[in-house]
Every structure is written in C-alpha cells, then in structure tokens.
Design a protein around this motif. Structure first.
Motif, PDB file in Angstrom:
ATOM      1  N   THR A   1       0.823  -1.216   0.000  1.00 15.17           N
ATOM      2  CA  THR A   1       0.000   0.000   0.000  1.00 15.17           C
ATOM      3  C   THR A   1       0.856   1.265   0.000  1.00 15.17           C
ATOM      4  O   THR A   1       0.334   2.367   0.151  1.00 15.17           O
ATOM      5  CB  THR A   1      -0.914   0.020   1.237  1.00 15.17           C
ATOM      6  OG1 THR A   1      -0.105  -0.003   2.429  1.00 15.17           O
ATOM      7  CG2 THR A   1      -1.863  -1.179   1.233  1.00 15.17           C
ATOM      8  N   GLY A   2       2.170   1.091  -0.146  1.00 21.13           N
ATOM      9  CA  GLY A   2       3.060   2.248  -0.118  1.00 21.13           C
ATOM     10  C   GLY A   2       3.562   2.587   1.269  1.00 21.13           C
ATOM     11  O   GLY A   2       4.051   3.697   1.503  1.00 21.13           O
ATOM     12  N   ALA A   3       3.476   1.628   2.193  1.00 25.74           N
ATOM     13  CA  ALA A   3       4.007   1.834   3.542  1.00 25.74           C
ATOM     14  C   ALA A   3       5.523   1.703   3.509  1.00 25.74           C
ATOM     15  O   ALA A   3       6.072   0.891   2.760  1.00 25.74           O
ATOM     16  CB  ALA A   3       3.419   0.811   4.505  1.00 25.74           C
TER      17      ALA A   3
ATOM     18  N   ALA B   1       8.980   8.646  -0.831  1.00 26.04           N
ATOM     19  CA  ALA B   1       8.119   9.020  -1.958  1.00 26.04           C
ATOM     20  C   ALA B   1       8.037   7.898  -2.990  1.00 26.04           C
ATOM     21  O   ALA B   1       6.961   7.623  -3.552  1.00 26.04           O
ATOM     22  CB  ALA B   1       8.633  10.301  -2.610  1.00 26.04           C
ATOM     23  N   LEU B   2       9.156   7.232  -3.243  1.00 25.69           N
ATOM     24  CA  LEU B   2       9.167   6.114  -4.175  1.00 25.69           C
ATOM     25  C   LEU B   2       8.200   5.022  -3.719  1.00 25.69           C
ATOM     26  O   LEU B   2       7.406   4.493  -4.509  1.00 25.69           O
ATOM     27  CB  LEU B   2      10.585   5.550  -4.295  1.00 25.69           C
ATOM     28  CG  LEU B   2      10.765   4.241  -5.064  1.00 25.69           C
ATOM     29  CD1 LEU B   2      10.251   4.365  -6.483  1.00 25.69           C
ATOM     30  CD2 LEU B   2      12.219   3.821  -5.053  1.00 25.69           C
TER      31      LEU B   2
ATOM     32  N   SER C   1       4.611   4.274  -5.716  1.00 27.58           N
ATOM     33  CA  SER C   1       4.638   3.003  -6.448  1.00 27.58           C
ATOM     34  C   SER C   1       3.722   1.971  -5.813  1.00 27.58           C
ATOM     35  O   SER C   1       3.421   0.947  -6.431  1.00 27.58           O
ATOM     36  CB  SER C   1       6.064   2.444  -6.487  1.00 27.58           C
ATOM     37  OG  SER C   1       6.481   2.045  -5.190  1.00 27.58           O
ATOM     38  N   LEU C   2       3.302   2.225  -4.560  1.00 30.49           N
ATOM     39  CA  LEU C   2       2.529   1.284  -3.736  1.00 30.49           C
ATOM     40  C   LEU C   2       3.337   0.037  -3.372  1.00 30.49           C
ATOM     41  O   LEU C   2       2.773  -0.982  -2.975  1.00 30.49           O
ATOM     42  CB  LEU C   2       1.214   0.885  -4.418  1.00 30.49           C
ATOM     43  CG  LEU C   2       0.208   2.018  -4.644  1.00 30.49           C
ATOM     44  CD1 LEU C   2      -1.069   1.477  -5.282  1.00 30.49           C
ATOM     45  CD2 LEU C   2      -0.114   2.731  -3.336  1.00 30.49           C
ATOM     46  N   VAL C   3       4.651   0.124  -3.505  1.00 38.70           N
ATOM     47  CA  VAL C   3       5.537  -0.948  -3.057  1.00 38.70           C
ATOM     48  C   VAL C   3       5.880  -0.692  -1.587  1.00 38.70           C
ATOM     49  O   VAL C   3       6.457   0.349  -1.257  1.00 38.70           O
ATOM     50  CB  VAL C   3       6.823  -0.999  -3.897  1.00 38.70           C
ATOM     51  CG1 VAL C   3       7.814  -2.008  -3.317  1.00 38.70           C
ATOM     52  CG2 VAL C   3       6.504  -1.337  -5.347  1.00 38.70           C
ATOM     53  N   ASP C   4       5.505  -1.609  -0.712  1.00 38.92           N
ATOM     54  CA  ASP C   4       5.928  -1.486   0.685  1.00 38.92           C
ATOM     55  C   ASP C   4       7.439  -1.660   0.735  1.00 38.92           C
ATOM     56  O   ASP C   4       7.982  -2.593   0.130  1.00 38.92           O
ATOM     57  CB  ASP C   4       5.265  -2.550   1.555  1.00 38.92           C
ATOM     58  CG  ASP C   4       3.779  -2.282   1.779  1.00 38.92           C
ATOM     59  OD1 ASP C   4       3.295  -1.201   1.407  1.00 38.92           O
ATOM     60  OD2 ASP C   4       3.104  -3.180   2.330  1.00 38.92           O
ATOM     61  N   LEU C   5       8.106  -0.772   1.468  1.00 36.17           N
ATOM     62  CA  LEU C   5       9.563  -0.749   1.422  1.00 36.17           C
ATOM     63  C   LEU C   5      10.151  -0.478   2.800  1.00 36.17           C
ATOM     64  O   LEU C   5       9.812   0.513   3.443  1.00 36.17           O
ATOM     65  CB  LEU C   5      10.023   0.328   0.434  1.00 36.17           C
ATOM     66  CG  LEU C   5      11.516   0.494   0.176  1.00 36.17           C
ATOM     67  CD1 LEU C   5      12.110  -0.775  -0.422  1.00 36.17           C
ATOM     68  CD2 LEU C   5      11.759   1.689  -0.744  1.00 36.17           C
TER      69      LEU C   5
ATOM     70  N   ARG D   1       2.765   1.114 -12.642  1.00 34.41           N
ATOM     71  CA  ARG D   1       1.992   0.626 -13.786  1.00 34.41           C
ATOM     72  C   ARG D   1       2.640  -0.594 -14.432  1.00 34.41           C
ATOM     73  O   ARG D   1       1.947  -1.503 -14.881  1.00 34.41           O
ATOM     74  CB  ARG D   1       1.839   1.749 -14.812  1.00 34.41           C
ATOM     75  CG  ARG D   1       0.971   2.900 -14.339  1.00 34.41           C
ATOM     76  CD  ARG D   1       0.935   4.036 -15.338  1.00 34.41           C
ATOM     77  NE  ARG D   1       0.091   5.127 -14.867  1.00 34.41           N
ATOM     78  CZ  ARG D   1      -0.017   6.298 -15.481  1.00 34.41           C
ATOM     79  NH1 ARG D   1       0.671   6.530 -16.591  1.00 34.41           N
ATOM     80  NH2 ARG D   1      -0.802   7.250 -14.994  1.00 34.41           N
ATOM     81  N   ALA D   2       3.961  -0.602 -14.470  1.00 32.56           N
ATOM     82  CA  ALA D   2       4.665  -1.691 -15.152  1.00 32.56           C
ATOM     83  C   ALA D   2       4.566  -3.018 -14.415  1.00 32.56           C
ATOM     84  O   ALA D   2       4.494  -4.081 -15.039  1.00 32.56           O
ATOM     85  CB  ALA D   2       6.131  -1.316 -15.350  1.00 32.56           C
ATOM     86  N   ILE D   3       4.578  -2.987 -13.082  1.00 28.77           N
ATOM     87  CA  ILE D   3       4.615  -4.223 -12.306  1.00 28.77           C
ATOM     88  C   ILE D   3       3.237  -4.698 -11.873  1.00 28.77           C
ATOM     89  O   ILE D   3       3.105  -5.792 -11.323  1.00 28.77           O
ATOM     90  CB  ILE D   3       5.516  -4.087 -11.065  1.00 28.77           C
ATOM     91  CG1 ILE D   3       4.935  -3.075 -10.067  1.00 28.77           C
ATOM     92  CG2 ILE D   3       6.941  -3.728 -11.479  1.00 28.77           C
ATOM     93  CD1 ILE D   3       5.723  -2.966  -8.769  1.00 28.77           C
ATOM     94  N   GLU D   4       2.198  -3.908 -12.137  1.00 26.19           N
ATOM     95  CA  GLU D   4       0.879  -4.313 -11.669  1.00 26.19           C
ATOM     96  C   GLU D   4       0.349  -5.488 -12.499  1.00 26.19           C
ATOM     97  O   GLU D   4       0.618  -5.594 -13.694  1.00 26.19           O
ATOM     98  CB  GLU D   4      -0.095  -3.135 -11.712  1.00 26.19           C
ATOM     99  CG  GLU D   4      -0.456  -2.648 -13.092  1.00 26.19           C
ATOM    100  CD  GLU D   4      -1.348  -1.421 -13.053  1.00 26.19           C
ATOM    101  OE1 GLU D   4      -1.698  -0.990 -11.944  1.00 26.19           O
ATOM    102  OE2 GLU D   4      -1.698  -0.909 -14.125  1.00 26.19           O
TER     103      GLU D   4
END
Length: 204
Positions: free
Chosen positions: A27-29, A45-46, A50-54, A186-189
């Motif tokens: 969810t972008g956490a 911000a990335l 991107s909605l990539v939890d990081l 968009r690319a990884i969804e």
C-alpha cells in the motif's frame, strides 16, 4: 502469477551494510533509514507512489560521503525488485508517467524487460553540483543518475527518465523519483488479461 511478490536482500561490503525488504503488492508503507535525510525522503516518496511497501536500513561510511550508501541502497532495492518479480508472469510490463512538482516536470517510462538500461536526461548542468538536504551528509544532485542506473541494472529494468522542466534542485529530484515510482507501479501491476509472460519470446 505469484501471489507472494515479496523479497528481502541483505548486502554487505566494506563500505555499507544494507537490508531491504519489499512487497510489490503493498500500500506504499515504508520505513527508511539510510543516514542521508533527503534520500530517506525520496525513497519514502518512491514507496508511497509506487505502492511498493519498502523497508530500508543502511549503515554506511557517511563520514566519507553519502555516495556509497546511496548507490549501495539502490543496488539492493534493484535486487529486491528482481527477486520479487520472479518470472514476471501476468504483469503489464510497460509503464509511463509524467509528474509535476511546482516548476519541475519529469517523465519516466519503464519496461520490465530483463535487459537493463537507463537513460537519464534533461537535468540542468548545475544539478550535478547541487547539495540538497537539511543535515549532513547532504544528497548530491549527481547521485540521481547513479540511483536509477543501479536500480535498472539490478532489477532488469529499461528506464528512460527525462526532466522536462525544472529549476530548484529539490523539486527536480523529487519529480524524478515520483515519475519513476508511478511508471514502475503501472509496469509491475497485474493485468488480468495477461495469462503468461508478456513477451513474444516467452521470457523476460
């Protein structure tokens, strides 16, 4: 397509110790600690866009410079992306975005191609010499290209990142990171109409 697109990378060199955990379907956490405040802001911000939890923890030789910590962190994130993507089955593959931040405007196109390439253009000449941040070590404007080259090389991405407009160094970098984040998203969804690997070769 795998329903568990997560990865953890622990990368240690004589210059840095980097741990990255990521979830492509998050969810972008984020929880980011690299020792470089402005870079933390950009990686947050990335993740957010991107909605990539990081999760990133970097301990590096910042008493020398921020260069090693910044670049090594990007390498580890790229390795994590590659691992989490697996065979890339069922993804959209291509993504693009144009993102403004006040006077700055950046465009990014991402292809999850398996053939790494990075083209970063459009930055004003002075951006290379910019030092950005509120605390030491500062983020060098010259590092942005290194970040995306390192990400692309280690994640197997083709990235074209173009600054279309911009004057303020902070705004320029933030627009670049956000444009990459949205294109990556968009690319990884997953695309429900893609039943296999999105390539006529059958592999990416």
């Amino acid at each position: 397509m795998s329903t568990n697109r997560v990865a953890e990378v622990h990368r240690v060199t004589s210059e840095s110790d980097v741990t990255v955990r990521l979830d492509l379907d998050g969810t972008g956490a984020s929880e980011i600690s690299t020792g470089i405040g402005f870079y933390d802001h950009m990686l947050t911000a990335l993740s957010k866009h991107s909605l990539v939890d990081l999760e990133v923890t970097t301990i590096g030789d910042v008493e020398v410079d921020g260069h090693h910590s910044i670049e090594d962190t990007a390498i580890a994130i790229g390795q994590g992306l590659a691992s989490a993507l697996g065979d890339k089955r069922g993804i959209a593959r291509f993504g693009d975005a144009i993102v403004p931040l006040d006077e700055a405007l950046a465009q990014c196109v991402v292809d999850v191609a398996g053939r790494p390439y990075a083209v970063v253009t459009g930055e004003p000449e002075a951006q290379v010499y910019a030092r950005i941040g509120g605390t030491q070590p500062l983020y060098a404007g010259s590092m942005t290209r290194h970040v995306f080259e390192s990400l692309a090389l280690n994640a197997g991405l083709c990235v074209h990142l173009t600054l279309l407009a911009g004057r303020e160094p902070h705004h320029i970098v933030e627009a670049q990171f956000k444009a990459f984040a949205r294109a990556l998203r968009r690319a990884i969804e997953p695309d429900p109409r893609v039943t296999g690997i999105p390539s006529t070769k059958g592999a990416l």
